[in-house]
Design an enzyme around this catalytic site. Structure first.
Site, PDB file in Angstrom:
ATOM      1  CG  HIS A  33      -8.047  32.172 -29.309  1.00 33.06           C
ATOM      2  ND1 HIS A  33      -7.899  33.382 -29.943  1.00 33.06           N
ATOM      3  CD2 HIS A  33      -9.172  32.265 -28.567  1.00 33.06           C
ATOM      4  CE1 HIS A  33      -8.909  34.165 -29.595  1.00 33.06           C
ATOM      5  NE2 HIS A  33      -9.694  33.522 -28.759  1.00 33.06           N
TER       6      HIS A  33
ATOM      7  CG  ASN B 252      -2.645  34.084 -34.079  1.00 33.92           C
ATOM      8  OD1 ASN B 252      -3.167  33.011 -33.822  1.00 33.92           O
ATOM      9  ND2 ASN B 252      -3.251  35.235 -33.877  1.00 33.92           N
TER      10      ASN B 252
END
Length: 191
Positions: free
Chosen positions: A64, A95
């Site tokens: 994201h 991440n």
């Protein structure tokens, strides 16, 4: 323009080159919607859209840019955070490691400072590798610029490499000018 954030999408790179949103302490303390992990194609992209299946067996996470955890104050903003236009290929160790630590730190600052403006995006090399057999370039790093809208105004910027690292978050702090040089983008030009 999405509920929760704005983005600048590149059809050539097949991902956003920047995502921007306001993060407030009030939103973080309001009723929170549960994360659903339902990644979806963005219907706004008519030519060569990215599908969740493009990441299958690639070895990369769907990272994201506007974090789902920053969008939990609204069901629509939470759902929008799972649109593929808000996603960029991230090494799992980045991440789930240093990038996650930075996102948590930004939420901590938002609760402390009350109102932040956050800009996030990928940094590409001149000859990027591609995500599997897709034409989705893999970033070599990601940037995040945080501007404190509550006086006294402050700004912080980070460039995080797209790989696993145990280095301290502070070692990746840079100036917004450095991010501009690397990306070719001009942030806060009116300031």
């Amino acid at each position: 323009q999405k509920t929760g954030f704005s983005l600048g999408y590149s059809n050539k790179k097949r991902q956003a080159v920047w995502v921007a949103y306001v993060l407030s302490a009030d939103n973080l303390r309001s009723k929170q919607f549960v994360r659903k992990n339902r990644f979806k194609v963005d219907p706004a992209i008519k030519f060569f859209p990215v599908y969740p299946r493009d990441y299958a067996k690639s070895g990369f996470d769907k990272g994201h840019l506007a974090p789902a955890a920053d969008m939990t104050y609204s069901l629509e903003s939470m759902n929008n955070s799972f649109l593929m236009t808000n996603i960029s290929p991230q090494i799992p160790g980045c991440n789930r490691g240093i990038w996650k630590r930075l996102e948590s730190k930004v939420r901590f600052w938002a609760k402390k400072e009350k109102l932040l403006y956050v800009i996030t995006g990928p940094v590409f090399s001149d000859t990027p590798s591609m995500l599997g057999k897709t034409r989705i370039p893999v970033p070599v790093a990601f940037f995040k610029i945080i501007f404190d809208l509550t006086p006294p105004h402050k700004m912080a910027a980070f460039i995080i490499p797209n790989h696993t690292t145990k280095r301290k978050l502070e070692s990746f702090a840079v100036t917004a000018d450095t991010v501009e040089l690397l990306t070719g983008l001009d942030f806060f030009s009116e300031l």
